[in-house]
Design an enzyme around this catalytic site. Structure first.
Site, PDB file in Angstrom:
ATOM      1  N   ASP A 209     124.137  19.450 -44.106  1.00 49.07           N
ATOM      2  CA  ASP A 209     122.703  19.391 -44.371  1.00 49.07           C
ATOM      3  C   ASP A 209     122.186  20.819 -44.274  1.00 49.07           C
ATOM      4  O   ASP A 209     122.866  21.704 -43.758  1.00 49.07           O
ATOM      5  CB  ASP A 209     122.011  18.494 -43.330  1.00 49.07           C
ATOM      6  N   SER A 210     120.974  21.029 -44.733  1.00 50.51           N
ATOM      7  CA  SER A 210     120.372  22.356 -44.597  1.00 50.51           C
ATOM      8  C   SER A 210     120.074  22.689 -43.130  1.00 50.51           C
ATOM      9  O   SER A 210     119.909  23.849 -42.796  1.00 50.51           O
ATOM     10  CB  SER A 210     119.093  22.436 -45.422  1.00 50.51           C
TER      11      SER A 210
ATOM     12  N   TYR B 268     116.190  23.897 -47.605  1.00 57.73           N
ATOM     13  CA  TYR B 268     116.592  23.882 -49.008  1.00 57.73           C
ATOM     14  C   TYR B 268     115.460  23.358 -49.906  1.00 57.73           C
ATOM     15  O   TYR B 268     115.418  23.633 -51.090  1.00 57.73           O
ATOM     16  CB  TYR B 268     117.812  22.965 -49.203  1.00 57.73           C
ATOM     17  N   GLY B 269     114.555  22.591 -49.304  1.00 57.62           N
ATOM     18  CA  GLY B 269     113.556  21.865 -50.088  1.00 57.62           C
ATOM     19  C   GLY B 269     112.639  22.739 -50.916  1.00 57.62           C
ATOM     20  O   GLY B 269     112.085  22.291 -51.908  1.00 57.62           O
TER      21      GLY B 269
ATOM     22  N   CYS C  29     121.741  15.720 -47.189  1.00 54.70           N
ATOM     23  CA  CYS C  29     120.529  16.490 -47.494  1.00 54.70           C
ATOM     24  C   CYS C  29     120.042  15.985 -48.845  1.00 54.70           C
ATOM     25  O   CYS C  29     120.777  16.031 -49.833  1.00 54.70           O
ATOM     26  CB  CYS C  29     120.896  17.971 -47.582  1.00 54.70           C
ATOM     27  N   ASN C  30     118.813  15.488 -48.860  1.00 56.72           N
ATOM     28  CA  ASN C  30     118.307  14.923 -50.109  1.00 56.72           C
ATOM     29  C   ASN C  30     118.208  15.972 -51.207  1.00 56.72           C
ATOM     30  O   ASN C  30     118.513  15.690 -52.361  1.00 56.72           O
ATOM     31  CB  ASN C  30     116.937  14.279 -49.869  1.00 56.72           C
ATOM     32  N   THR C  31     117.777  17.153 -50.852  1.00 55.53           N
ATOM     33  CA  THR C  31     117.645  18.201 -51.857  1.00 55.53           C
ATOM     34  C   THR C  31     118.995  18.498 -52.498  1.00 55.53           C
ATOM     35  O   THR C  31     119.126  18.517 -53.724  1.00 55.53           O
ATOM     36  CB  THR C  31     117.078  19.481 -51.218  1.00 55.53           C
TER      37      THR C  31
ATOM     38  N   GLU D  72     110.428  18.401 -36.493  1.00 64.75           N
ATOM     39  CA  GLU D  72     111.124  19.484 -35.790  1.00 64.75           C
ATOM     40  C   GLU D  72     110.405  19.847 -34.492  1.00 64.75           C
ATOM     41  O   GLU D  72     111.041  20.296 -33.533  1.00 64.75           O
ATOM     42  CB  GLU D  72     111.256  20.714 -36.691  1.00 64.75           C
TER      43      GLU D  72
ATOM     44  N   CYS E 247     113.706  12.162 -47.166  1.00 63.93           N
ATOM     45  CA  CYS E 247     114.080  13.391 -46.461  1.00 63.93           C
ATOM     46  C   CYS E 247     114.673  12.954 -45.141  1.00 63.93           C
ATOM     47  O   CYS E 247     114.124  12.071 -44.470  1.00 63.93           O
ATOM     48  CB  CYS E 247     112.856  14.286 -46.243  1.00 63.93           C
ATOM     49  N   THR E 248     115.763  13.567 -44.757  1.00 68.27           N
ATOM     50  CA  THR E 248     116.465  13.112 -43.552  1.00 68.27           C
ATOM     51  C   THR E 248     115.658  13.341 -42.279  1.00 68.27           C
ATOM     52  O   THR E 248     115.971  12.778 -41.245  1.00 68.27           O
ATOM     53  CB  THR E 248     117.820  13.823 -43.410  1.00 68.27           C
ATOM     54  N   HIS E 249     114.614  14.174 -42.353  1.00 66.75           N
ATOM     55  CA  HIS E 249     113.771  14.359 -41.174  1.00 66.75           C
ATOM     56  C   HIS E 249     112.896  13.142 -40.892  1.00 66.75           C
ATOM     57  O   HIS E 249     112.451  12.944 -39.762  1.00 66.75           O
ATOM     58  CB  HIS E 249     112.833  15.549 -41.368  1.00 66.75           C
TER      59      HIS E 249
END
Lengths: 281, 281
Positions: free
Chosen positions: B20-21, B52-53, B83-85, B163, B198-200
Site C-alpha cells: 500500500d502507499s 498515491y491518491g 491500495c485503491n489508487t 491517520e 480507500c483503505t483508510h
C-alpha cells in the site's frame, strides 16, 4: 547597488528560486512578490513527493537537494526554502552544496517575528508532525531568546482543510478548537503568540484567530521571510533594476491541474494547468 | 491441495506480499490474516512517497512496480495490491512484469460486493482524489452491471482524520455530513450502497454509518479481497498447510515509528517501531 561585484551585477536580472513540497509555499511566493515587485521568480512544488512533513530527516534533505538542483540549473540568484520542514533540516546541506548561492529558509524569520511579538515570553507553534518533532522552531526561538517558554503541536488536519479549500466555518473552527484549546489553556503561562509554522496555515488564519480571540498575536513567516530576502538582495547588490519586467515560472513534479486548482487557494489568484510546467527530478 | 503442480507445491510455505502507499492497507492485511490464518505475510507501506491518491497515473504505476519488486525479491507466492489508487491503474503493469505471479487488487472485489449489495441499482463511491478522477471504480462496477447508477466523491479529509486517530465524534460526523449529504440527497436515485473506496475509510465506518442512517449498505473491499485471495490460493494449489507457523513481516520506506503509531489504528493491534523494517526502493 552601484558597488556590486561583477558576479553579483551579472546576476541582478536572474530569478529568485523558491521551492516547497507542494502548493503551500505559494503563500510565501505571494508575500515575496508583494515585497519585491521588480523580481522574477521560479517556484517549484515537489507535488510528486509531498508531504515532506511526515518524512524522515534524511529523505527531506535528499529531496531538498534535488529541488534546489532543478532551480539552480535555471540560474537563480537566491534560493528561498518555502517549506518549514525543509527549512528545519536541509538549510545547511543546501548552503554547502550550492555555495555561494544565498539560501533563506522560512523558519528563522518566523522565529524572529515570534520573539519580537511576545510580551509574556510564552510562544505556541503549530506545524506539521515533522516540523514539531524535529524541534527546529523550538531551537530557533530558543537561540534568539533562551528563557522563552515554547509549546508545540502538530496539526495535520489543517493541511487537509487548506488543500480542500475549507478555510472557514464551523468544521474548521471545531478542529481548530480541538487542536488549540490545550495549547492555550487559561493560566499564567498561556502563550500570547502563535506561530503558523506551516505554509498551509495562513489561509486558515481568520478561523484560527476567531477561536483564539483577540489576545493572541498570530505570526506567519511569509512576510518576515520576504523582508529578509529583500535585505539580503540589497546587501549583496543583487536587486533587480525596477524597470525590468518580472517573470514568473511555476514548476511541479506532478499533477499540473491539481497544482493549479489547489494552488489558487494559496497564491490568492486563480491558476490554470497551462501556467504550470511539470518537471522530473 | 494434493494435486498441486511441483512449482506451486514448492511455493506453499511462501508468504503473500501486500503493499500500500502507507498504513491504510493494514485494514486489508487484517482481513487477510483473519481469513487465511495459516498464511505468512510480508507487508510493504511506501510511507516515503505517500499518498498515491494525489499522484499521476504514470507515477503510481512506477511506484507500484518498485514496491512489487521489493516483495518479489522476498519470494512471495501471490501479491495483493492493498491500495485503491494502485489497484485502479497498476494491475496490468504488475501482472505483465511479474507473470506468472498472481496479482489481486482491492478494487474489483469491492465493486463486486457493491453490485451484489445494491437493490435499487444506485451506488455511491467515496475514495481519494486519484481513485475518483481515474474512474476505476466506476468502470469496474459498470463492467459487472452496466445499467447501474454511480456517483463518486473524493473525501481527502477522511484520510487525515483516520491517520490522526479521530475516528468518532462530532468533528468526524460534521465532515462526513458535508461530504455525504449531496451524494445521498433524498430522491428516487438515492444510492442504497456506499463503497469505502480507500483503505483508510473502514476505521471511520461507524461514524459514516451513523450519518447515513440504517438504509445504506456500506461495503469495504478488505474482506471481499480476502475471499478472492483465499479462493485463488486454493485453485492454484498454493494454500499453506495449516500446521505451518505463519510469519508476518512489516516493511516501510520511511518512518518506522510513525508507521507503528498510525498503523496501530488500522491493524487493530498495537505496533512498535521494532516491528517495522525500513527498506529503500
Amino acid at each position: 547597488m552601484t558597488d556590486a561585484s561583477p558576479r553579483s551585477g551579472d546576476l541582478c536580472g536572474h530569478a529568485i528560486g523558491v521551492f516547497d513540497s507542494g502548493v503551500g509555499g505559494l503563500t510565501v511566493l505571494r508575500a515575496l512578490r508583494a515585497r519585491l515587485p521588480g523580481e522574477s521568480f521560479v517556484y517549484l512544488g515537489d507535488t510528486a513527493r509531498l508531504p515532506y512533513g511526515t518524512k524522515s530527516r534524511e529523505t527531506v534533505v535528499r529531496y531538498s537537494l534535488q529541488c534546489a538542483a532543478q532551480l539552480v540549473a535555471r540560474d537563480i540568484k537566491a534560493l528561498v526554502v518555502a517549506c518549514n520542514t525543509a527549512s528545519g533540516v536541509a538549510l545547511e546541506a543546501l548552503r554547502e552544496r550550492f555555495a555561494p548561492l544565498p539560501v533563506i529558509g522560512v523558519l528563522e524569520p518566523g522565529a524572529r517575528a515570534a520573539v519580537a511579538a511576545t510580551r509574556n515570553g510564552s510562544i505556541a507553534v503549530i506545524a506539521t508532525e515533522g516540523t514539531v518533532q524535529g524541534g527546529a522552531y523550538q531551537r530557533a526561538i530558543a537561540q534568539l531568546r533562551f528563557e522563552v517558554r515554547i509549546v508545540a503541536r502538530a496539526c495535520p488536519l489543517f493541511v487537509a482543510l487548506a488543500e480542500e479549500g475549507w478555510t472557514e466555518g464551523p468544521i474548521v473552527e471545531s478542529i481548530a478548537r480541538r487542536y488549540l484549546d490545550e495549547l492555550f489553556a487559561p493560566g499564567p503561562g498561556r502563550p500570547d503568540t502563535l506561530v503558523l509554522g506551516c505554509t498551509h496555515f495562513p489561509v486558515l488564519r481568520d478561523a484560527i484567530a476567531s477561536v483564539l480571540g483577540g489576545t493572541v498575536t498570530i505570526v506567519d513567516s511569509a512576510s518576515t521571510t520576504a523582508d529578509v530576502v529583500h535585505d539580503l538582495l540589497q546587501a549583496n547588490g543583487l536587486t533587480n533594476p525596477v524597470f525590468a519586467t518580472p517573470r514568473l515560472s511555476l514548476l511541479a513534479t506532478d499533477g499540473a491541474s491539481r497544482f493549479a486548482r489547489v494552488g489558487g487557494v494559496f497564491s490568492g489568484a486563480p491558476l490554470t494547468a497551462d501556467d504550470v510546467e511539470v518537471v522530473d527530478l
